[in-house]
Design a protein around this motif. Structure first.
Motif, mmCIF file in Angstrom:
data_model
loop_
_atom_site.group_PDB
_atom_site.id
_atom_site.type_symbol
_atom_site.label_atom_id
_atom_site.label_comp_id
_atom_site.label_asym_id
_atom_site.label_seq_id
_atom_site.Cartn_x
_atom_site.Cartn_y
_atom_site.Cartn_z
ATOM 1 N N ARG A 7 0.840 -1.199 0.000
ATOM 2 C CA ARG A 7 0.000 0.000 0.000
ATOM 3 C C ARG A 7 0.870 1.242 0.000
ATOM 4 N NH1 ARG A 7 -3.696 -2.619 4.055
ATOM 5 N NH2 ARG A 7 -2.213 -1.827 5.579
ATOM 6 N N ARG A 36 0.591 5.543 0.538
ATOM 7 C CA ARG A 36 -0.108 6.809 0.796
ATOM 8 C C ARG A 36 0.798 7.902 0.263
ATOM 9 N NH1 ARG A 36 -3.655 3.252 1.631
ATOM 10 N NH2 ARG A 36 -4.119 2.592 3.763
ATOM 11 N N TYR A 40 -1.116 12.156 8.379
ATOM 12 C CA TYR A 40 -1.986 11.049 8.002
ATOM 13 C C TYR A 40 -1.409 9.726 8.518
ATOM 14 C CZ TYR A 40 -5.444 8.519 5.321
ATOM 15 O OH TYR A 40 -6.501 7.719 4.965
ATOM 16 N N TRP A 41 -0.119 9.591 8.417
ATOM 17 C CA TRP A 41 0.587 8.389 8.883
ATOM 18 C C TRP A 41 0.336 8.185 10.384
ATOM 19 C CZ3 TRP A 41 6.700 8.131 8.371
ATOM 20 C CH2 TRP A 41 7.175 6.970 9.008
ATOM 21 N N ALA A 70 -2.077 9.313 12.188
ATOM 22 C CA ALA A 70 -3.492 8.996 12.420
ATOM 23 C C ALA A 70 -3.761 7.536 12.059
ATOM 24 C CB ALA A 70 -4.376 9.927 11.599
ATOM 25 N N GLU A 71 -3.216 7.104 10.937
ATOM 26 C CA GLU A 71 -3.471 5.742 10.475
ATOM 27 C C GLU A 71 -2.829 4.720 11.418
ATOM 28 O OE1 GLU A 71 -2.383 4.847 6.374
ATOM 29 O OE2 GLU A 71 -4.164 3.578 6.272
ATOM 30 N N GLU A 72 -1.654 5.045 11.918
ATOM 31 C CA GLU A 72 -0.985 4.135 12.850
ATOM 32 C C GLU A 72 -1.779 4.017 14.149
ATOM 33 O OE1 GLU A 72 3.086 5.073 13.639
ATOM 34 O OE2 GLU A 72 3.444 3.175 14.692
ATOM 35 N N VAL A 92 -4.955 4.169 14.438
ATOM 36 C CA VAL A 92 -6.151 3.361 14.184
ATOM 37 C C VAL A 92 -5.794 1.904 13.893
ATOM 38 C CG1 VAL A 92 -8.104 3.047 12.602
ATOM 39 C CG2 VAL A 92 -7.466 5.352 13.358
ATOM 40 N N ARG A 93 -4.808 1.668 13.031
ATOM 41 C CA ARG A 93 -4.514 0.306 12.578
ATOM 42 C C ARG A 93 -3.419 -0.387 13.383
ATOM 43 N NH1 ARG A 93 -5.713 -0.705 6.717
ATOM 44 N NH2 ARG A 93 -6.879 1.094 5.972
ATOM 45 N N ILE A 116 0.133 -1.186 9.498
ATOM 46 C CA ILE A 116 0.746 -0.358 8.456
ATOM 47 C C ILE A 116 2.122 -0.901 8.041
ATOM 48 C CG2 ILE A 116 -0.500 1.729 9.152
ATOM 49 C CD1 ILE A 116 2.258 2.704 10.311
ATOM 50 N N THR A 155 2.821 -0.616 4.445
ATOM 51 C CA THR A 155 2.398 0.656 3.847
ATOM 52 C C THR A 155 3.577 1.622 3.741
ATOM 53 O OG1 THR A 155 0.232 0.367 4.890
ATOM 54 C CG2 THR A 155 0.748 2.558 4.024
ATOM 55 N N TYR A 207 4.782 5.559 2.971
ATOM 56 C CA TYR A 207 4.276 6.930 3.009
ATOM 57 C C TYR A 207 5.263 7.812 2.263
ATOM 58 C CZ TYR A 207 1.054 5.219 6.522
ATOM 59 O OH TYR A 207 0.073 4.523 7.160
#
Ligand code: ZN
Length: 433
Positions: free
Chosen positions: A274, A276, A287-288, A290-292, A294-295, A300, A303, A305
């Protein structure tokens, strides 16, 4: 009666920046005279930020605002209402110039070939010097985590350096900190030197490319000078000679095909599944984070970035411009017409296409991060272009947009500034630098 070919060739060899430079003031921050790259506010439509480009190498001009385009002679015809003959004559062209002898023709051709070779040599010397300087700046930089780049600039934006325990090895070391980096304002005129106007701390980001395969070749450095006395703020720079504001960000080296790869799973042997990608280190890191949250770190792991060097370079060159639905300008004749911006169809055919950012083949899913704080229509054209350019069987490509009027860092920054204000008992700094 028309002009002999050699006379027209002579006129067409006049640098277009000299012709148009009589009518406009070149924007010194954006212009790179050495590379034959000139920018100004458009002489064909009203605007405050320069979107009129003039290219001495190609001998052409193009406005990314209204779409006006052509060569030097065309410019004089369009802008000053001259006929072709009048335009050529105004540049010193003579209709009765005598034909050349074969010897004269051969001499002229040899002279042109020598000039082209000298230009190419200059160009190579310039590029090599830029790359060397970029590498010196990068090499002199120190570890970003724990530096004032993180503790003052990033912290004031609600960000922290990647590379905390547990994921340190998965982080591509794409950021560094420069203690005291000189800032040069552009030269005031031909033959003059850039002027040292400031020196201070800066965040460095490595520009690498090309993106295909595993070759992370260093090709330049992206520099952000920040204000050491105001957490989260870029430094405000004023040109002492002109009183104009200067950008706190600069690029040394080359941005063609390059990106800043903030997190690269390949560092720990995981292919990029993935991706971003957005514009700006701070936006993508927001964004990274925030995503970390959550997930989780495992979520990630595969993923990557990355940030493009600027908005337009994410989509690369366009086949054509399109009319903007809401932005307009008034022409010479008093007609109100739409502005034009690079459109949704990528240029994949001309040599310019080689400068576009391409993705590693392993990427199966792309999410583009769109800021909504500038012109949303223009940004959507860029996303459409990137999506078309990067499309592959089995690859999913989508976009996510920050709330209206914001970028992905705005709220983090606001919260960080409020918290810092409480800590120190001072009012939080507001506004976007
Ligand atoms: Zn224009």
């Amino acid at each position: 009666m028309t002009f002999p070919d050699h006379e027209l060739d002579r006129i067409k060899a006049i640098p277009i920046s000299e012709i148009i430079g009589r009518d406009v003031t070149w924007d010194r921050a954006k212009t790179n005279a050495h590379a034959g790259d000139f920018w100004a506010c458009c002489p064909f439509h009203a605007e405050k930020t320069p979107s009129f480009h003039c290219d001495d190498r190609r001998g052409t001009y193009k406005c990314f605002g209204c779409g006006a385009a052509g060569d030097g002679i065309g410019y004089l015809m369009e802008r000053h209402g001259l006929t072709f003959v009048e335009a050529v004559e105004s540049l010193g062209g003579k209709r009765d110039a005598p034909e050349l002898s074969p010897e004269q023709k051969a001499a002229l051709e040899a002279e042109r070939a020598a000039k082209a070779a000298a230009d190419a040599r200059d160009d190579n010397i310039y590029r090599a010097r830029e790359l060397r300087r970029a590498r010196e700046i990068w090499t002199a930089g120190r570890t970003f985590a724990g530096s004032p780049g993180e503790t003052i600039y990033w912290r004031g934006r609600g960000l922290w350096a990647p590379g905390r325990p547990g994921e340190r090895s998965a982080v591509y070391p794409s950021l560094r900190f420069a203690e005291d980096l000189p800032y040069y304002a552009p030269a005031l005129g031909k033959g003059q030197k850039p002027r040292l106007i400031y020196s201070g701390p800066a965040v460095l980001a490595a520009i690498v490319g090309p993106a295909d395969g595993d070759d992370l070749r260093f090709q330049g450095v992206h520099i952000t000078w920040f204000d050491p006395d105001h957490a989260g703020e870029k430094v405000r720079l004023i040109d002492p000679a002109t009183g104009e504001g200067l950008p706190a960000k600069k690029i040394r080296g080359s941005k063609a095909r390059g990106w800043i790869l903030l997190r690269d799973p390949r560092r720990v042997g995981i292919g990029i599944g993935r991706l971003r990608i957005g514009e700006g280190v701070e936006t993508v890191r927001s964004y990274w984070q925030a995503e970390e949250a959550v997930r989780g770190a495992d979520g990630i792991a595969a993923t990557a970035y990355a940030t493009s060097i600027d908005l337009q370079s994410m989509g690369g060159p366009a086949m054509a411009t399109v009319a903007h639905p809401s932005a307009t300008h008034t022409t010479k004749t008093g007609k109100v017409v739409p502005d034009r911006v690079p459109g949704p169809v990528p240029d994949t055919e001309t040599p310019r296409a080689l400068r576009a950012l391409m993705l590693p083949d392993s990427v199966r899913e792309v999410l583009m991060l769109g800021d909504s704080d500038s012109d949303a229509f223009t940004a959507r054209q860029v996303h459409a272009r990137a999506a078309a350019r990067w499309a592959r069987p089995g690859r999913r490509i989508g976009s996510v947009w920050a709330p209206e009027g914001e970028d992905f860092n705005d709220r983090l920054k606001e919260r960080a500034q409020a918290a810092l204000g409480q800590e120190t008992g001072t009012a939080p700094a507001r506004g976007n630098a």
